[in-house]
Design an enzyme around this catalytic site. Structure first.
Site, PDB file in Angstrom:
ATOM      1  N   SER A 119       8.893  60.053  52.466  1.00  0.00           N
ATOM      2  CA  SER A 119       9.501  58.798  52.958  1.00  0.00           C
ATOM      3  C   SER A 119       8.376  57.967  53.552  1.00  0.00           C
ATOM      4  O   SER A 119       7.328  58.509  53.937  1.00  0.00           O
ATOM      5  CB  SER A 119      10.537  59.121  54.040  1.00  0.00           C
ATOM      6  OG  SER A 119      10.799  57.974  54.821  1.00  0.00           O
TER       7      SER A 119
ATOM      8  N   TYR B   6      13.205  63.430  61.797  1.00  0.00           N
ATOM      9  CA  TYR B   6      13.079  63.085  60.370  1.00  0.00           C
ATOM     10  C   TYR B   6      11.647  62.613  60.081  1.00  0.00           C
ATOM     11  O   TYR B   6      11.010  63.059  59.119  1.00  0.00           O
ATOM     12  CB  TYR B   6      14.093  61.996  60.034  1.00  0.00           C
ATOM     13  CG  TYR B   6      14.125  61.559  58.591  1.00  0.00           C
ATOM     14  CD1 TYR B   6      14.632  62.386  57.602  1.00  0.00           C
ATOM     15  CD2 TYR B   6      13.662  60.297  58.220  1.00  0.00           C
ATOM     16  CE1 TYR B   6      14.675  61.969  56.270  1.00  0.00           C
ATOM     17  CE2 TYR B   6      13.708  59.875  56.895  1.00  0.00           C
ATOM     18  CZ  TYR B   6      14.213  60.721  55.926  1.00  0.00           C
ATOM     19  OH  TYR B   6      14.255  60.306  54.609  1.00  0.00           O
TER      20      TYR B   6
HETATM   21  P1  NDP Z   1      21.775  62.061  50.151  1.00  0.00           P
HETATM   22  O1  NDP Z   1      22.362  62.420  51.466  1.00  0.00           O
HETATM   23  O2  NDP Z   1      22.570  61.263  49.187  1.00  0.00           O
HETATM   24  O3  NDP Z   1      21.308  63.371  49.406  1.00  0.00           O
HETATM   25  C1  NDP Z   1      20.727  64.452  50.074  1.00  0.00           C
HETATM   26  C2  NDP Z   1      20.827  65.663  49.172  1.00  0.00           C
HETATM   27  O4  NDP Z   1      20.226  66.783  49.824  1.00  0.00           O
HETATM   28  C3  NDP Z   1      22.263  66.046  48.849  1.00  0.00           C
HETATM   29  O5  NDP Z   1      22.375  66.255  47.473  1.00  0.00           O
HETATM   30  C4  NDP Z   1      22.485  67.345  49.604  1.00  0.00           C
HETATM   31  O6  NDP Z   1      23.315  68.209  48.848  1.00  0.00           O
HETATM   32  C5  NDP Z   1      21.063  67.896  49.652  1.00  0.00           C
HETATM   33  N1  NDP Z   1      20.892  68.838  50.731  1.00  0.00           N
HETATM   34  C6  NDP Z   1      20.975  68.617  52.069  1.00  0.00           C
HETATM   35  N2  NDP Z   1      20.798  69.779  52.728  1.00  0.00           N
HETATM   36  C7  NDP Z   1      20.588  70.739  51.785  1.00  0.00           C
HETATM   37  C8  NDP Z   1      20.354  72.124  51.836  1.00  0.00           C
HETATM   38  N3  NDP Z   1      20.299  72.788  53.002  1.00  0.00           N
HETATM   39  N4  NDP Z   1      20.169  72.796  50.687  1.00  0.00           N
HETATM   40  C9  NDP Z   1      20.234  72.151  49.498  1.00  0.00           C
HETATM   41  N5  NDP Z   1      20.456  70.834  49.379  1.00  0.00           N
HETATM   42  C10 NDP Z   1      20.643  70.148  50.519  1.00  0.00           C
HETATM   43  O7  NDP Z   1      20.404  61.327  50.474  1.00  0.00           O
HETATM   44  P2  NDP Z   1      19.302  60.599  49.565  1.00  0.00           P
HETATM   45  O8  NDP Z   1      19.613  60.741  48.134  1.00  0.00           O
HETATM   46  O9  NDP Z   1      19.098  59.253  50.104  1.00  0.00           O
HETATM   47  O10 NDP Z   1      18.012  61.431  49.939  1.00  0.00           O
HETATM   48  C11 NDP Z   1      17.328  62.268  49.017  1.00  0.00           C
HETATM   49  C12 NDP Z   1      15.917  62.490  49.526  1.00  0.00           C
HETATM   50  O11 NDP Z   1      15.233  61.241  49.536  1.00  0.00           O
HETATM   51  C13 NDP Z   1      15.854  63.036  50.957  1.00  0.00           C
HETATM   52  O12 NDP Z   1      14.798  63.957  51.054  1.00  0.00           O
HETATM   53  C14 NDP Z   1      15.536  61.788  51.770  1.00  0.00           C
HETATM   54  O13 NDP Z   1      14.884  62.102  52.953  1.00  0.00           O
HETATM   55  C15 NDP Z   1      14.641  61.050  50.798  1.00  0.00           C
HETATM   56  N6  NDP Z   1      14.518  59.630  51.065  1.00  0.00           N
HETATM   57  C16 NDP Z   1      15.612  58.794  50.968  1.00  0.00           C
HETATM   58  C17 NDP Z   1      15.448  57.453  51.226  1.00  0.00           C
HETATM   59  C18 NDP Z   1      16.582  56.506  51.120  1.00  0.00           C
HETATM   60  O14 NDP Z   1      16.420  55.342  51.555  1.00  0.00           O
HETATM   61  N7  NDP Z   1      17.735  56.895  50.593  1.00  0.00           N
HETATM   62  C19 NDP Z   1      14.159  56.873  51.599  1.00  0.00           C
HETATM   63  C20 NDP Z   1      13.086  57.840  51.665  1.00  0.00           C
HETATM   64  C21 NDP Z   1      13.284  59.152  51.397  1.00  0.00           C
HETATM   65  P3  NDP Z   1      24.422  69.211  49.432  1.00  0.00           P
HETATM   66  O15 NDP Z   1      24.973  68.610  50.679  1.00  0.00           O
HETATM   67  O16 NDP Z   1      25.407  69.304  48.311  1.00  0.00           O
HETATM   68  O17 NDP Z   1      23.690  70.506  49.637  1.00  0.00           O
END
Ligand code: NDP
Length: 253
Positions: free
Chosen positions: A144, A157
């Site tokens: 990020s 974070y």
């Molecule tokens: P979402 O909340 O939509 O997706 C997060 C994903 O992580 C979900 O699919 C969730 O699946 C999974 N997850 C969370 N905890 C666990 C776990 N313990 N084990 C396995 N899977 C897990 O967020 P985003 O799509 O926005 O984020 C995706 C990535 O991108 C993250 O790392 C975020 O920090 C990064 N990011 C996002 C930005 C944005 O603006 N959206 C900007 C910069 C970085 P489930 O709950 O089914 O396990």
């Protein structure tokens, strides 16, 4: 150069593929002709994604149960992979917002377990298999822009993403000898479930005005940089952190 074509035939594992960017990256890779395995905790979401990819003509898509914080779950997920892996996308992440001064310790621990320990567990699993087989894999960590600068209310974070940046560099150094590349994509603010409520709020709207390009990112804004890192298009590139953020990191102070 057709970046997508360079991913065709590769086997890509995307963690956290049940929503947001992870689901987008899985669709992108599949559309490029890669074989995709999608992993997360919410099985029904993964199965819906697999059905969508199947309907679009993808072959061999696998939905795998994965909690990245749990070493046994990570081991089971890797054991269940339907084919040798070529690309690991460490995308699973949580944001855990709240003022640091009153933040429950459990919240700090959960962010570190998911965003830092998780990629460590998955990356070391993948690297052991690649080292032992001689296969030259690639890791793409989804960091990020808060790996580079900070924002209020998301201290753990930001700490976790800065740690992921340094993990990217440290593992790139150690694993270059095996031909394993480790790079990170650092997205700016892209609207997904992780932040949709925030960007609908007055504070979120104000934040968008501080992005030099004056808009949130769309998932597809990340595609070219993602494919550059995930494919073999940049074979001498490792240990890099690539921001894609509408200029947010260079916004004026
Ligand atoms: P979402 O909340 O939509 O997706 C997060 C994903 O992580 C979900 O699919 C969730 O699946 C999974 N997850 C969370 N905890 C666990 C776990 N313990 N084990 C396995 N899977 C897990 O967020 P985003 O799509 O926005 O984020 C995706 C990535 O991108 C993250 O790392 C975020 O920090 C990064 N990011 C996002 C930005 C944005 O603006 N959206 C900007 C910069 C970085 P489930 O709950 O089914 O396990």
């Amino acid at each position: 150069m057709d970046l997508g074509a360079r991913l065709a035939g590769r086997h890509v594992l995307v963690t956290g593929a049940s929503s947001g960017l992870g689901a987008h990256f899985a669709r992108l890779c599949s559309g490029c002709g890669a074989r995709v395995s999608v992993a997360a905790r919410r099985r029904e979401r993964l199965e819906a994604l697999v059905a969508q990819l199947d309907a679009a003509g993808a072959a061999g898509v696998a939905a795998l149960d994965l909690d990245v914080t749990d070493p046994d779950s990570v081991a089971d997920c890797f054991a269940a992979l339907p084919a040798p892996l070529d690309v690991l996308v460490n995308n699973a992440g949580i944001s855990g917002s709240g003022a640091a001064v009153d933040l429950p310790l459990e919240s700090f621990d959960a962010v570190m377990a998911t965003n830092l320990r998780g990629p460590w567990l998955t990356s070391t699993h993948a690297a052991r298999a690649w080292r032992d087989s001689g296969r030259q894999g690639t890791i793409v960590n989804i960091a990020s822009i808060v790996a580079e600068r900070v924002a209020g209310g998301v201290a753990p974070y930001a700490v976790s993403k800065a740690g992921l940046k340094q993990m990217t560099k440290a593992l790139a150094l150690e694993w270059a000898r095996y031909g394993i590349r480790v790079n990170a994509l650092a997205p700016g603010y892209v609207e997904t479930e992780i932040n949709a409520d925030f960007f609908a709020s007055p504070a979120g709207e104000a934040l968008i005005k501080r992005i030099p390009m004056r808009r949130l990112g769309r998932p597809e804004d990340l595609d070219a940089a993602f494919l550059l890192l995930a494919s073999d298009a940049a074979p001498w590139m490792t240990g890099a952190l690539v921001p894609v953020d509408g200029g947010h990191l260079v916004s004026g102070l």
